[in-house]
Design an enzyme around this catalytic site. Sequence first.
Site, PDB file in Angstrom:
ATOM      1  N   ASP A 103       2.034  -7.904  10.801  1.00 35.36           N
ATOM      2  CA  ASP A 103       0.811  -7.326  11.357  1.00 35.36           C
ATOM      3  C   ASP A 103       0.569  -7.744  12.804  1.00 35.36           C
ATOM      4  O   ASP A 103       0.170  -6.935  13.634  1.00 35.36           O
ATOM      5  CB  ASP A 103      -0.398  -7.750  10.507  1.00 35.36           C
ATOM      6  CG  ASP A 103      -0.610  -6.828   9.316  1.00 35.36           C
ATOM      7  OD1 ASP A 103       0.293  -6.006   9.039  1.00 35.36           O
ATOM      8  OD2 ASP A 103      -1.665  -6.916   8.664  1.00 35.36           O
ATOM      9  N   ASP A 112      12.728   9.998  12.208  1.00 34.17           N
ATOM     10  CA  ASP A 112      11.292  10.216  12.008  1.00 34.17           C
ATOM     11  C   ASP A 112      10.801  11.479  12.708  1.00 34.17           C
ATOM     12  O   ASP A 112       9.597  11.702  12.796  1.00 34.17           O
ATOM     13  CB  ASP A 112      10.494   8.984  12.441  1.00 34.17           C
ATOM     14  CG  ASP A 112      10.623   8.681  13.928  1.00 34.17           C
ATOM     15  OD1 ASP A 112      11.388   9.396  14.621  1.00 34.17           O
ATOM     16  OD2 ASP A 112       9.949   7.740  14.390  1.00 34.17           O
ATOM     17  N   THR A 118      10.551   7.563  19.662  1.00 31.71           N
ATOM     18  CA  THR A 118      10.768   6.338  18.892  1.00 31.71           C
ATOM     19  C   THR A 118      12.270   6.225  18.690  1.00 31.71           C
ATOM     20  O   THR A 118      12.865   7.071  18.022  1.00 31.71           O
ATOM     21  CB  THR A 118      10.070   6.391  17.515  1.00 31.71           C
ATOM     22  OG1 THR A 118      10.527   7.546  16.804  1.00 31.71           O
ATOM     23  CG2 THR A 118       8.564   6.462  17.662  1.00 31.71           C
ATOM     24  N   HIS A 142      -0.783   1.589   9.188  1.00 32.24           N
ATOM     25  CA  HIS A 142       0.511   2.161   8.826  1.00 32.24           C
ATOM     26  C   HIS A 142       0.341   3.292   7.802  1.00 32.24           C
ATOM     27  O   HIS A 142       0.868   4.393   7.977  1.00 32.24           O
ATOM     28  CB  HIS A 142       1.368   1.016   8.275  1.00 32.24           C
ATOM     29  CG  HIS A 142       2.699   1.406   7.714  1.00 32.24           C
ATOM     30  ND1 HIS A 142       3.888   1.094   8.324  1.00 32.24           N
ATOM     31  CD2 HIS A 142       3.040   2.063   6.566  1.00 32.24           C
ATOM     32  CE1 HIS A 142       4.892   1.544   7.585  1.00 32.24           C
ATOM     33  NE2 HIS A 142       4.401   2.140   6.510  1.00 32.24           N
ATOM     34  N   GLU A 143      -0.437   3.026   6.740  1.00 33.52           N
ATOM     35  CA  GLU A 143      -0.587   4.037   5.687  1.00 33.52           C
ATOM     36  C   GLU A 143      -1.327   5.274   6.202  1.00 33.52           C
ATOM     37  O   GLU A 143      -1.002   6.405   5.827  1.00 33.52           O
ATOM     38  CB  GLU A 143      -1.300   3.457   4.464  1.00 33.52           C
ATOM     39  CG  GLU A 143      -0.566   2.314   3.773  1.00 33.52           C
ATOM     40  CD  GLU A 143       0.853   2.635   3.395  1.00 33.52           C
ATOM     41  OE1 GLU A 143       1.167   3.821   3.195  1.00 33.52           O
ATOM     42  OE2 GLU A 143       1.673   1.700   3.322  1.00 33.52           O
ATOM     43  N   GLY A 168       0.826  -1.200   0.000  1.00 36.91           N
ATOM     44  CA  GLY A 168       0.000   0.000   0.000  1.00 36.91           C
ATOM     45  C   GLY A 168       0.858   1.247   0.000  1.00 36.91           C
ATOM     46  O   GLY A 168       2.073   1.173   0.134  1.00 36.91           O
ATOM     47  N   HIS A 171       8.372   6.573   8.581  1.00 26.79           N
ATOM     48  CA  HIS A 171       8.810   5.268   9.083  1.00 26.79           C
ATOM     49  C   HIS A 171       9.716   5.476  10.294  1.00 26.79           C
ATOM     50  O   HIS A 171      10.473   6.457  10.337  1.00 26.79           O
ATOM     51  CB  HIS A 171       9.585   4.520   7.991  1.00 26.79           C
ATOM     52  CG  HIS A 171       8.721   4.086   6.847  1.00 26.79           C
ATOM     53  ND1 HIS A 171       9.122   4.153   5.537  1.00 26.79           N
ATOM     54  CD2 HIS A 171       7.468   3.566   6.832  1.00 26.79           C
ATOM     55  CE1 HIS A 171       8.145   3.690   4.761  1.00 26.79           C
ATOM     56  NE2 HIS A 171       7.129   3.342   5.532  1.00 26.79           N
ATOM     57  N   HIS A 221       1.110   7.616   7.701  1.00 26.13           N
ATOM     58  CA  HIS A 221       1.731   8.536   6.733  1.00 26.13           C
ATOM     59  C   HIS A 221       0.777   9.679   6.392  1.00 26.13           C
ATOM     60  O   HIS A 221       1.191  10.836   6.271  1.00 26.13           O
ATOM     61  CB  HIS A 221       2.089   7.795   5.433  1.00 26.13           C
ATOM     62  CG  HIS A 221       3.221   6.828   5.555  1.00 26.13           C
ATOM     63  ND1 HIS A 221       4.411   7.145   6.174  1.00 26.13           N
ATOM     64  CD2 HIS A 221       3.357   5.550   5.112  1.00 26.13           C
ATOM     65  CE1 HIS A 221       5.234   6.102   6.100  1.00 26.13           C
ATOM     66  NE2 HIS A 221       4.609   5.117   5.470  1.00 26.13           N
TER      67      HIS A 221
HETATM   68 ZN   LIG Z   1       5.193   3.203   5.000  1.00 27.33          ZN
END
Ligand SMILES: [Zn+2]
Length: 692
Positions: free
Chosen positions: A289, A247, A252, A222-223, A185, A232, A226
């Site tokens: 996942d 990031d 993180t 995840h998408e 994706g 990431h 963004h």
């Molecule tokens: Zn990504």
Amino acid sequence: MIKYTNTRRFFPLLAAALGFCFPTKFVFAQQTPCLFDSLYPAHRLETAEAGIRTGFQKRILQAADNHASDDSIRIIPVVVHVIHNGGTENISTAQIESQIRILNEDYGKLTGTPGDGDGVDTRVRFCLTKIDPQGRCTDGIVRLKTPLTAHKPVDRATLKQLSFWDNTRYLNVYVVKSITGGVGGYSSFPYAPPDEDGIVVRANLFGNVGTAASSGGRTMTHEVGHWFGLYHTFNGGCGQDTCADGDYVCDTPPVANPNYTCSLNANSCANDSPNLPDQVRNYMDYSPDDCKNKFTQGQKERIVATLDTVRTLIWSPANLASTGCDSAYQAPAICPVAVDFVTLTPTVCTGNQVYFMDRSLNAATAWQWSFPGGTPANSTLQNPTVKYDTVGVYPVTLIAWNANGSDTLTLNNYIEVTEPGVGAPLPFARNFDDGQYPPEGISIINPDGGIAWELDSAAARSVPYSMRINNLINTNYGTRDEIELPFLDLTTAHPDSMVRMTFWWAYARSDANYSDELIVQLSKDCGFNYTQILTKSGSTLVTGPTQTTPFIPDASQWKKATINLNAYRTEHYVKIRLVNVTDGGNNLYIDDLYVGDGGTVTATDELQSGMRSVRFFPNPARDYVQFLIPPGLNTPVHIRAYDTPGKLLRDYGEYASNSSPILNLAGLPPGFLFFTLQFVGLSYTTRVAKLP
Ligand SMILES: [Zn+2]
């Protein structure tokens, strides 16, 4: 076909662009879960980064003014466009609803769900919209049948032409069967242009029921990260500063490379203090996942900063009311059918076909189309194809039904049918040396709005200018960039002369393992369908040594391409385009482009072009076979039949150009007959099967 999305290809380039190197242990064999890095090289993210920082500043000032920081729930209305071709990628409503539920579990860290890790509740929630942009009741799902379900990221603007709802009010999500290169994706980033805004995800990764794995659904989590402005966790590798690099999130820990497994001990960077392991459970890594379960407080703050700056309308109370996503909304028991349709080719030339796609909401079960000016003039198919033979402007009407009633939509002046024009007379010649840009008569096609063909004076076969495209810095792999010539009338060539296209080019690679591609295509149907008339890639394209610095050819590094266009010399309206398909290689130059007469036609030329266009039917044949000898041949064609090449069965004599002789087969043996068409001492043999 260039494979441009495997990790080996784009990570080293990205690393080079950001000024650091990945260790050699980098895993090469993995598929690419997400296309983010190749779509958004660093220079494309500067505006977004500045915008999100403004959001941070605003919140800090609010806190300083003792304004309570707003931590209320923010709801995002979502529309899901299912782009399918009738296969299992046309996923169920239950599967789509499972994905919305998973987003809420993950972004809400809901107790007792797989999203309940040791992260934070981002206070963002998602709602499959209940009301469409026209105020009509909907289940929030648009379904549309097209082969484009085999999706190429290069075609992402086309998805929006198929179906797109106001992106300031809805999060547009596209479900497709496949994405080139095995990609799972990809998403737009905040501040991307509206025609790029949205998320594309593979159908079998969407949700966790139906065609998706029971642990699935986190590609979308995840998408959406963004889409909210998250990078990431491995962005920028270890970097220098764990807050200001990577990031841009302090909590993180830095990560050198994507994690493809759930190894909780992985610790790829040692420059953080304390030195913490990689956060493999973070949704913004590439781990499986069933491993991912957290967003951090720092990521939440970036999400909120994005929602407070660029995506402000979408979660506003007014928008939630108008999308049915507020708690006060009373959904009707059933939504009546809401008719809608689209075609990607509303303007065509006479004789062309138009494919219409139903995109009615709420599960239409019957359709009645009317196509004034088209053939057929009516259809009850869901997705009919209609031919238009007469110049004009035509309306299209669709009535759609489901068990709850019908709805009618007429789009007036929707289809425009034009006559094929008459192109410019030959010759067409451009050496680009007048410095005009775009060069006169030429269109520069730059679908991604990024790196494009431009004038260049660093190298030219005829000084001072050539055309050049900089593939070295073009990270949008697979993108097409075109030099499109005006429509040309090839019948204006001198009858005794060949019709030729010639140009000079120069190219070098930046890595011996991959190459950009140069394609020349020709259309004789007003630019709707193209035939490839030249393809150069790799060793057939290279004229200079592989180098990682910009290639600037010397005089010896130019080569000439010649394309015989005699097969098209009866066409009045031909469109030719030179296409660069980038693979992140190096500079490609074009100069001294010419279409026109190219010397006297030789018998060989004529045979090649003329014989190629001879047609015959039927095949197999029983009593006769008819040959169609095209116009424009300067000599009669002598036809003979053999039982094998060599043994003459019958001499049919000579036939003129632009004739259609019917040849009697009576008395000839069944089996294969070999017809030799001969002229100017040269011959061409074709095979016809004769039935007993
Ligand atoms: Zn990504």
